[in-house]
Design a protein around this motif. Structure first.
Motif, PDB file in Angstrom:
ATOM      1  N   LEU A   1     -40.127   7.350 -19.239  1.00 24.09           N
ATOM      2  CA  LEU A   1     -39.753   6.073 -18.643  1.00 24.09           C
ATOM      3  C   LEU A   1     -38.267   6.052 -18.280  1.00 24.09           C
ATOM      4  O   LEU A   1     -37.876   5.570 -17.205  1.00 24.09           O
ATOM      5  CB  LEU A   1     -40.072   4.925 -19.595  1.00 24.09           C
ATOM      6  N   LEU A   2     -37.433   6.586 -19.173  1.00 20.54           N
ATOM      7  CA  LEU A   2     -36.004   6.603 -18.894  1.00 20.54           C
ATOM      8  C   LEU A   2     -35.689   7.497 -17.700  1.00 20.54           C
ATOM      9  O   LEU A   2     -34.853   7.154 -16.859  1.00 20.54           O
ATOM     10  CB  LEU A   2     -35.225   7.075 -20.115  1.00 20.54           C
ATOM     11  N   ASP A   3     -36.350   8.649 -17.610  1.00 25.21           N
ATOM     12  CA  ASP A   3     -36.078   9.566 -16.502  1.00 25.21           C
ATOM     13  C   ASP A   3     -36.373   8.898 -15.158  1.00 25.21           C
ATOM     14  O   ASP A   3     -35.614   9.064 -14.185  1.00 25.21           O
ATOM     15  CB  ASP A   3     -36.911  10.838 -16.646  1.00 25.21           C
ATOM     16  N   ILE A   4     -37.464   8.144 -15.091  1.00 28.62           N
ATOM     17  CA  ILE A   4     -37.797   7.482 -13.824  1.00 28.62           C
ATOM     18  C   ILE A   4     -36.831   6.325 -13.565  1.00 28.62           C
ATOM     19  O   ILE A   4     -36.442   6.068 -12.422  1.00 28.62           O
ATOM     20  CB  ILE A   4     -39.259   7.006 -13.824  1.00 28.62           C
ATOM     21  N   LYS A   5     -36.401   5.629 -14.619  1.00 26.96           N
ATOM     22  CA  LYS A   5     -35.383   4.591 -14.454  1.00 26.96           C
ATOM     23  C   LYS A   5     -34.108   5.187 -13.877  1.00 26.96           C
ATOM     24  O   LYS A   5     -33.508   4.608 -12.954  1.00 26.96           O
ATOM     25  CB  LYS A   5     -35.094   3.916 -15.799  1.00 26.96           C
ATOM     26  N   VAL A   6     -33.686   6.326 -14.378  1.00 23.89           N
ATOM     27  CA  VAL A   6     -32.475   6.977 -13.876  1.00 23.89           C
ATOM     28  C   VAL A   6     -32.657   7.366 -12.416  1.00 23.89           C
ATOM     29  O   VAL A   6     -31.743   7.198 -11.589  1.00 23.89           O
ATOM     30  CB  VAL A   6     -32.115   8.188 -14.748  1.00 23.89           C
ATOM     31  N   ARG A   7     -33.829   7.875 -12.056  1.00 21.06           N
ATOM     32  CA  ARG A   7     -34.091   8.195 -10.652  1.00 21.06           C
ATOM     33  C   ARG A   7     -33.995   6.950  -9.789  1.00 21.06           C
ATOM     34  O   ARG A   7     -33.469   6.992  -8.668  1.00 21.06           O
ATOM     35  CB  ARG A   7     -35.475   8.826 -10.506  1.00 21.06           C
ATOM     36  N   ALA A   8     -34.506   5.824 -10.294  1.00 23.70           N
ATOM     37  CA  ALA A   8     -34.425   4.569  -9.543  1.00 23.70           C
ATOM     38  C   ALA A   8     -32.969   4.145  -9.362  1.00 23.70           C
ATOM     39  O   ALA A   8     -32.564   3.709  -8.279  1.00 23.70           O
ATOM     40  CB  ALA A   8     -35.222   3.480 -10.246  1.00 23.70           C
TER      41      ALA A   8
ATOM     42  N   PHE B   1     -25.427   5.375 -18.698  1.00 24.25           N
ATOM     43  CA  PHE B   1     -26.650   4.597 -18.865  1.00 24.25           C
ATOM     44  C   PHE B   1     -27.610   5.257 -19.846  1.00 24.25           C
ATOM     45  O   PHE B   1     -28.277   4.585 -20.629  1.00 24.25           O
ATOM     46  CB  PHE B   1     -27.329   4.373 -17.511  1.00 24.25           C
ATOM     47  N   ARG B   2     -27.696   6.575 -19.803  1.00 24.32           N
ATOM     48  CA  ARG B   2     -28.561   7.273 -20.766  1.00 24.32           C
ATOM     49  C   ARG B   2     -28.070   7.034 -22.200  1.00 24.32           C
ATOM     50  O   ARG B   2     -28.858   6.760 -23.099  1.00 24.32           O
ATOM     51  CB  ARG B   2     -28.579   8.775 -20.469  1.00 24.32           C
ATOM     52  N   LYS B   3     -26.770   7.145 -22.414  1.00 21.04           N
ATOM     53  CA  LYS B   3     -26.229   6.983 -23.762  1.00 21.04           C
ATOM     54  C   LYS B   3     -26.389   5.537 -24.249  1.00 21.04           C
ATOM     55  O   LYS B   3     -26.764   5.297 -25.394  1.00 21.04           O
ATOM     56  CB  LYS B   3     -24.757   7.395 -23.782  1.00 21.04           C
ATOM     57  N   VAL B   4     -26.128   4.577 -23.364  1.00 17.50           N
ATOM     58  CA  VAL B   4     -26.302   3.170 -23.740  1.00 17.50           C
ATOM     59  C   VAL B   4     -27.750   2.898 -24.112  1.00 17.50           C
ATOM     60  O   VAL B   4     -28.047   2.213 -25.095  1.00 17.50           O
ATOM     61  CB  VAL B   4     -25.845   2.248 -22.588  1.00 17.50           C
ATOM     62  N   ALA B   5     -28.680   3.435 -23.334  1.00 15.16           N
ATOM     63  CA  ALA B   5     -30.101   3.224 -23.619  1.00 15.16           C
ATOM     64  C   ALA B   5     -30.494   3.813 -24.965  1.00 15.16           C
ATOM     65  O   ALA B   5     -31.393   3.305 -25.644  1.00 15.16           O
ATOM     66  CB  ALA B   5     -30.958   3.833 -22.511  1.00 15.16           C
ATOM     67  N   GLU B   6     -29.799   4.866 -25.384  1.00 19.30           N
ATOM     68  CA  GLU B   6     -30.136   5.532 -26.640  1.00 19.30           C
ATOM     69  C   GLU B   6     -29.557   4.815 -27.859  1.00 19.30           C
ATOM     70  O   GLU B   6     -30.154   4.841 -28.937  1.00 19.30           O
ATOM     71  CB  GLU B   6     -29.641   6.977 -26.608  1.00 19.30           C
ATOM     72  N   VAL B   7     -28.417   4.137 -27.699  1.00 18.25           N
ATOM     73  CA  VAL B   7     -27.737   3.591 -28.869  1.00 18.25           C
ATOM     74  C   VAL B   7     -27.683   2.065 -28.907  1.00 18.25           C
ATOM     75  O   VAL B   7     -27.356   1.487 -29.948  1.00 18.25           O
ATOM     76  CB  VAL B   7     -26.286   4.132 -28.968  1.00 18.25           C
ATOM     77  N   THR B   8     -27.992   1.377 -27.818  1.00 12.51           N
ATOM     78  CA  THR B   8     -27.713  -0.058 -27.727  1.00 12.51           C
ATOM     79  C   THR B   8     -28.447  -0.892 -28.772  1.00 12.51           C
ATOM     80  O   THR B   8     -27.932  -1.893 -29.258  1.00 12.51           O
ATOM     81  CB  THR B   8     -28.037  -0.579 -26.314  1.00 12.51           C
ATOM     82  N   HIS B   9     -29.663  -0.462 -29.151  1.00  6.91           N
ATOM     83  CA  HIS B   9     -30.432  -1.245 -30.121  1.00  6.91           C
ATOM     84  C   HIS B   9     -29.942  -1.047 -31.555  1.00  6.91           C
ATOM     85  O   HIS B   9     -30.268  -1.835 -32.437  1.00  6.91           O
ATOM     86  CB  HIS B   9     -31.909  -0.876 -30.040  1.00  6.91           C
ATOM     87  N   ARG B  10     -29.139  -0.017 -31.791  1.00  9.13           N
ATOM     88  CA  ARG B  10     -28.765   0.313 -33.161  1.00  9.13           C
ATOM     89  C   ARG B  10     -27.809  -0.705 -33.781  1.00  9.13           C
ATOM     90  O   ARG B  10     -27.739  -0.822 -35.008  1.00  9.13           O
ATOM     91  CB  ARG B  10     -28.149   1.719 -33.199  1.00  9.13           C
ATOM     92  N   GLN B  11     -27.087  -1.449 -32.958  1.00 13.17           N
ATOM     93  CA  GLN B  11     -26.189  -2.466 -33.516  1.00 13.17           C
ATOM     94  C   GLN B  11     -26.939  -3.727 -33.922  1.00 13.17           C
ATOM     95  O   GLN B  11     -26.374  -4.593 -34.578  1.00 13.17           O
ATOM     96  CB  GLN B  11     -25.114  -2.821 -32.487  1.00 13.17           C
ATOM     97  N   HIS B  12     -28.218  -3.828 -33.549  1.00 14.10           N
ATOM     98  CA  HIS B  12     -28.999  -5.029 -33.846  1.00 14.10           C
ATOM     99  C   HIS B  12     -30.151  -4.769 -34.820  1.00 14.10           C
ATOM    100  O   HIS B  12     -30.804  -5.712 -35.244  1.00 14.10           O
ATOM    101  CB  HIS B  12     -29.589  -5.598 -32.554  1.00 14.10           C
ATOM    102  N   MET B  13     -30.412  -3.509 -35.148  1.00 15.38           N
ATOM    103  CA  MET B  13     -31.614  -3.184 -35.904  1.00 15.38           C
ATOM    104  C   MET B  13     -31.252  -2.301 -37.105  1.00 15.38           C
ATOM    105  O   MET B  13     -30.478  -1.351 -36.969  1.00 15.38           O
ATOM    106  CB  MET B  13     -32.607  -2.455 -34.980  1.00 15.38           C
ATOM    107  N   HIS B  14     -31.822  -2.597 -38.249  1.00 15.23           N
ATOM    108  CA  HIS B  14     -31.527  -1.843 -39.468  1.00 15.23           C
ATOM    109  C   HIS B  14     -31.995  -0.399 -39.319  1.00 15.23           C
ATOM    110  O   HIS B  14     -33.050  -0.129 -38.741  1.00 15.23           O
ATOM    111  CB  HIS B  14     -32.217  -2.497 -40.664  1.00 15.23           C
ATOM    112  N   HIS B  15     -31.209   0.514 -39.876  1.00 12.96           N
ATOM    113  CA  HIS B  15     -31.523   1.938 -39.721  1.00 12.96           C
ATOM    114  C   HIS B  15     -32.857   2.311 -40.358  1.00 12.96           C
ATOM    115  O   HIS B  15     -33.519   3.261 -39.925  1.00 12.96           O
ATOM    116  CB  HIS B  15     -30.397   2.802 -40.306  1.00 12.96           C
TER     117      HIS B  15
END
Length: 226
Positions: free
Chosen positions: A152-159, A174-188
């Motif tokens: 899904l991410l690969d096609i988003k990047v193509r878009a 954008f790839r890095k943000v997509a990988e880490v953005t939820h970690r500040q809101h969700m318990h490990h």
């Protein structure tokens, strides 16, 4: 078929905020319409470059209808009447089940105006309303996390690469943000329960969600009639 309506201020807003989610919807039988309130500034030769980029990106993501208003870019606050009239037509044409738009608190005036006008109509015309996170959202606290796949991410990047006129769209960022953005809101400990490969997330805040349980009522009627 359920209908998803995404209302955005500018070309590329939908793809940046929820490209994976859009693709998931289209792959799972939803009809998706994206309505953009401006086509952006024309190219040097006068052609609507950003509108064409939207249509190319939408085709990759399976968007069924990509439509536009002609509100002047960066000048939404002075055109609320036109925005409201255009959006009323969009809602009546589409009759959406689910509406997405910008988070109302946003550092970009066009985004906040879009959110306010869309919210006003969505609360009257649709069951479900959700706000997506954009780079300028202020005080955004998600309560829905869409965790997508590498595919899904690969096609988003193509878009996103379709928006060649927008030099600020750095795909590595954008790839890095997509990988880490939820970690500040969700318990490990919760994140550890995900699949082991990298997880890519898009963040949302549900403003209203209505569930109508029609089938259960039918089942109860069948039981009482026996």
């Amino acid at each position: 078929m359920k209908i998803v309506l995404v209302v955005v201020a500018h070309p590329d807003d939908a793809e940046i905020a929820m490209g994976m989610r859009l693709l998931w919807y289209t792959l799972n039988g939803f009809r998706v319409r994206v309505h953009c309130l401006t086509t952006g500034a024309p190219g040097p030769d006068g052609t609507p470059v950003r509108q064409e980029e939207c249509l190319a990106a939408g085709a990759l993501l399976g968007v069924h209808d990509y439509t536009f208003s002609s509100i002047p870019d960066t000048n939404f606050a002075e055109h609320r009447g036109r925005i409201r009239a255009d959006l009323l037509d969009v809602f009546h044409q589409t009759r959406p089940d689910i509406v997405y738009t910008h988070f109302p608190r946003d550092q970009h005036d066009d985004h906040s105006t879009t959110a306010q006008e869309t919210t006003s109509l969505a609360l009257r015309e649709a069951r479900n309303l959700t706000y997506f996170r954009s780079p300028y959202s202020d005080g955004f606290e998600p309560n829905e996390f869409f965790v997508g796949t590498q595919e899904l991410l690969d096609i988003k990047v193509r878009a996103l690469k379709c928006f060649a006129s927008q030099s600020q769209l750095d795909m590595d960022v954008f790839r890095k943000v997509a990988e880490v953005t939820h970690r500040q809101h969700m318990h490990h400990r919760v994140i550890k329960r995900f699949q082991q490969e990298p997880n890519y997330a898009e963040l949302f805040t549900i403003a209203r969600q209505v569930e109508v349980v029609d089938r259960l009522m039918e089942w109860q009627k069948e039981r009482t009639s026996q």
